[in-house]
Design a protein around this motif. Structure first.
Motif, PDB file in Angstrom:
ATOM      1  N   ILE A  14       0.831  -1.204   0.000  1.00 52.68           N
ATOM      2  CA  ILE A  14       0.000   0.000   0.000  1.00 52.68           C
ATOM      3  C   ILE A  14       0.873   1.265   0.000  1.00 52.68           C
ATOM      4  N   PHE A  15       1.864   1.297   0.868  1.00 54.03           N
ATOM      5  CA  PHE A  15       2.659   2.513   1.028  1.00 54.03           C
ATOM      6  C   PHE A  15       3.757   2.680  -0.022  1.00 54.03           C
ATOM      7  N   TRP A  16       4.357   1.589  -0.476  1.00 52.03           N
ATOM      8  CA  TRP A  16       5.547   1.695  -1.307  1.00 52.03           C
ATOM      9  C   TRP A  16       5.326   1.449  -2.784  1.00 52.03           C
ATOM     10  N   LEU A  17       4.176   0.934  -3.207  1.00 56.98           N
ATOM     11  CA  LEU A  17       3.962   0.653  -4.626  1.00 56.98           C
ATOM     12  C   LEU A  17       4.123   1.899  -5.502  1.00 56.98           C
ATOM     13  N   PRO A  18       3.543   3.038  -5.150  1.00 55.95           N
ATOM     14  CA  PRO A  18       3.765   4.225  -6.004  1.00 55.95           C
ATOM     15  C   PRO A  18       5.244   4.617  -6.110  1.00 55.95           C
ATOM     16  N   THR A  19       5.981   4.506  -5.027  1.00 52.99           N
ATOM     17  CA  THR A  19       7.401   4.839  -5.053  1.00 52.99           C
ATOM     18  C   THR A  19       8.180   3.847  -5.906  1.00 52.99           C
ATOM     19  N   ILE A  20       7.854   2.574  -5.785  1.00 51.23           N
ATOM     20  CA  ILE A  20       8.519   1.554  -6.591  1.00 51.23           C
ATOM     21  C   ILE A  20       8.257   1.788  -8.075  1.00 51.23           C
ATOM     22  N   LEU A  21       7.027   2.120  -8.415  1.00 50.56           N
ATOM     23  CA  LEU A  21       6.693   2.399  -9.812  1.00 50.56           C
ATOM     24  C   LEU A  21       7.465   3.619 -10.326  1.00 50.56           C
ATOM     25  N   ALA A  22       7.486   4.674  -9.535  1.00 51.83           N
ATOM     26  CA  ALA A  22       8.184   5.893  -9.953  1.00 51.83           C
ATOM     27  C   ALA A  22       9.683   5.640 -10.108  1.00 51.83           C
ATOM     28  N   ASP A  23      10.254   4.839  -9.218  1.00 52.39           N
ATOM     29  CA  ASP A  23      11.688   4.537  -9.296  1.00 52.39           C
ATOM     30  C   ASP A  23      12.027   3.635 -10.478  1.00 52.39           C
ATOM     31  N   ASN A  24      11.046   2.941 -10.999  1.00 50.92           N
ATOM     32  CA  ASN A  24      11.291   2.033 -12.123  1.00 50.92           C
ATOM     33  C   ASN A  24      10.904   2.628 -13.468  1.00 50.92           C
ATOM     34  N   GLY A  25      10.822   3.939 -13.541  1.00 52.26           N
ATOM     35  CA  GLY A  25      10.687   4.586 -14.832  1.00 52.26           C
ATOM     36  C   GLY A  25       9.318   5.131 -15.191  1.00 52.26           C
ATOM     37  N   VAL A  26       8.319   4.974 -14.359  1.00 54.54           N
ATOM     38  CA  VAL A  26       7.011   5.557 -14.662  1.00 54.54           C
ATOM     39  C   VAL A  26       7.076   7.020 -14.240  1.00 54.54           C
ATOM     40  N   GLU A  27       7.030   7.908 -15.203  1.00 60.89           N
ATOM     41  CA  GLU A  27       7.275   9.321 -14.918  1.00 60.89           C
ATOM     42  C   GLU A  27       6.008  10.118 -14.643  1.00 60.89           C
ATOM     43  N   ILE A  29       2.596  11.214 -13.110  1.00 67.08           N
ATOM     44  CA  ILE A  29       1.896  10.995 -11.843  1.00 67.08           C
ATOM     45  C   ILE A  29       0.574  10.277 -12.091  1.00 67.08           C
ATOM     46  N   THR A  30      -0.068  10.594 -13.195  1.00 64.68           N
ATOM     47  CA  THR A  30      -1.322   9.923 -13.552  1.00 64.68           C
ATOM     48  C   THR A  30      -1.082   8.442 -13.796  1.00 64.68           C
ATOM     49  N   ALA A  31      -0.023   8.107 -14.497  1.00 59.74           N
ATOM     50  CA  ALA A  31       0.295   6.702 -14.770  1.00 59.74           C
ATOM     51  C   ALA A  31       0.623   5.956 -13.477  1.00 59.74           C
ATOM     52  N   VAL A  32       1.359   6.594 -12.581  1.00 61.94           N
ATOM     53  CA  VAL A  32       1.661   5.968 -11.291  1.00 61.94           C
ATOM     54  C   VAL A  32       0.366   5.678 -10.543  1.00 61.94           C
ATOM     55  N   GLY A  33      -0.548   6.625 -10.554  1.00 58.40           N
ATOM     56  CA  GLY A  33      -1.827   6.418  -9.887  1.00 58.40           C
ATOM     57  C   GLY A  33      -2.646   5.304 -10.503  1.00 58.40           C
ATOM     58  N   LEU A  34      -2.673   5.264 -11.823  1.00 60.22           N
ATOM     59  CA  LEU A  34      -3.439   4.212 -12.506  1.00 60.22           C
ATOM     60  C   LEU A  34      -2.805   2.843 -12.297  1.00 60.22           C
ATOM     61  N   TYR A  35      -1.485   2.758 -12.394  1.00 57.62           N
ATOM     62  CA  TYR A  35      -0.812   1.475 -12.174  1.00 57.62           C
ATOM     63  C   TYR A  35      -0.957   1.019 -10.718  1.00 57.62           C
ATOM     64  N   SER A  36      -0.955   1.961  -9.798  1.00 56.44           N
ATOM     65  CA  SER A  36      -1.128   1.613  -8.390  1.00 56.44           C
ATOM     66  C   SER A  36      -2.543   1.120  -8.100  1.00 56.44           C
ATOM     67  N   ALA A  37      -3.506   1.548  -8.909  1.00 54.94           N
ATOM     68  CA  ALA A  37      -4.893   1.134  -8.698  1.00 54.94           C
ATOM     69  C   ALA A  37      -5.197  -0.250  -9.258  1.00 54.94           C
ATOM     70  N   LEU A  38      -4.352  -0.760 -10.147  1.00 55.57           N
ATOM     71  CA  LEU A  38      -4.617  -2.055 -10.783  1.00 55.57           C
ATOM     72  C   LEU A  38      -4.776  -3.217  -9.795  1.00 55.57           C
ATOM     73  N   PRO A  39      -3.915  -3.364  -8.781  1.00 57.73           N
ATOM     74  CA  PRO A  39      -4.123  -4.481  -7.850  1.00 57.73           C
ATOM     75  C   PRO A  39      -5.461  -4.388  -7.111  1.00 57.73           C
ATOM     76  N   TYR A  40      -5.890  -3.177  -6.805  1.00 56.22           N
ATOM     77  CA  TYR A  40      -7.153  -3.009  -6.082  1.00 56.22           C
ATOM     78  C   TYR A  40      -8.349  -3.290  -6.992  1.00 56.22           C
ATOM     79  N   ALA A  41      -8.250  -2.895  -8.248  1.00 57.15           N
ATOM     80  CA  ALA A  41      -9.325  -3.197  -9.201  1.00 57.15           C
ATOM     81  C   ALA A  41      -9.433  -4.707  -9.415  1.00 57.15           C
ATOM     82  N   ALA A  42      -8.305  -5.372  -9.510  1.00 54.69           N
ATOM     83  CA  ALA A  42      -8.325  -6.833  -9.655  1.00 54.69           C
ATOM     84  C   ALA A  42      -8.900  -7.491  -8.408  1.00 54.69           C
ATOM     85  N   SER A  43      -8.590  -6.950  -7.234  1.00 53.65           N
ATOM     86  CA  SER A  43      -9.130  -7.512  -5.992  1.00 53.65           C
ATOM     87  C   SER A  43     -10.641  -7.415  -5.928  1.00 53.65           C
TER      88      SER A  43
END
Length: 76
Positions: A14-27, A29-43
């Motif tokens: 919950i806390f580190w997924l956005p940071t991990i995404l940003a550190d791995n090249g997702v520049e 902020i909208t994309a970081v938010g959408l990618y961070s929401a994917l696990p919750y949408a799947a759940s």
């Protein structure tokens, strides 16, 4: 595995997924938010499917134990 370990894995995601995404090249902020929401949408989808299947089959223990074990293995 105890509940504290499962909860620690959950909070780490919950806390580190956005940071991990940003550190791995997702520049973006909208994309970081959408990618961070994917696990919750799947759940949400999985919870609805499993709850309906559990109601149809009438087996509660298996439908609650297997997702808990899968979650513990995945967040490990």
């Amino acid at each position: 595995m105890n509940a504290a370990t499962a909860i620690a894995g959950m909070y780490a995601m919950i806390f580190w997924l956005p940071t991990i995404l940003a550190d791995n090249g997702v520049e973006s902020i909208t994309a970081v938010g959408l990618y961070s929401a994917l696990p919750y949408a799947a759940s949400i989808v999985v919870m609805i499917v499993l709850s309906r299947r559990s109601d149809r089959r009438g087996e509660r223990r298996l439908h609650s134990a297997v997702p808990a074990i899968v979650a513990a293995v995945v967040t490990r």
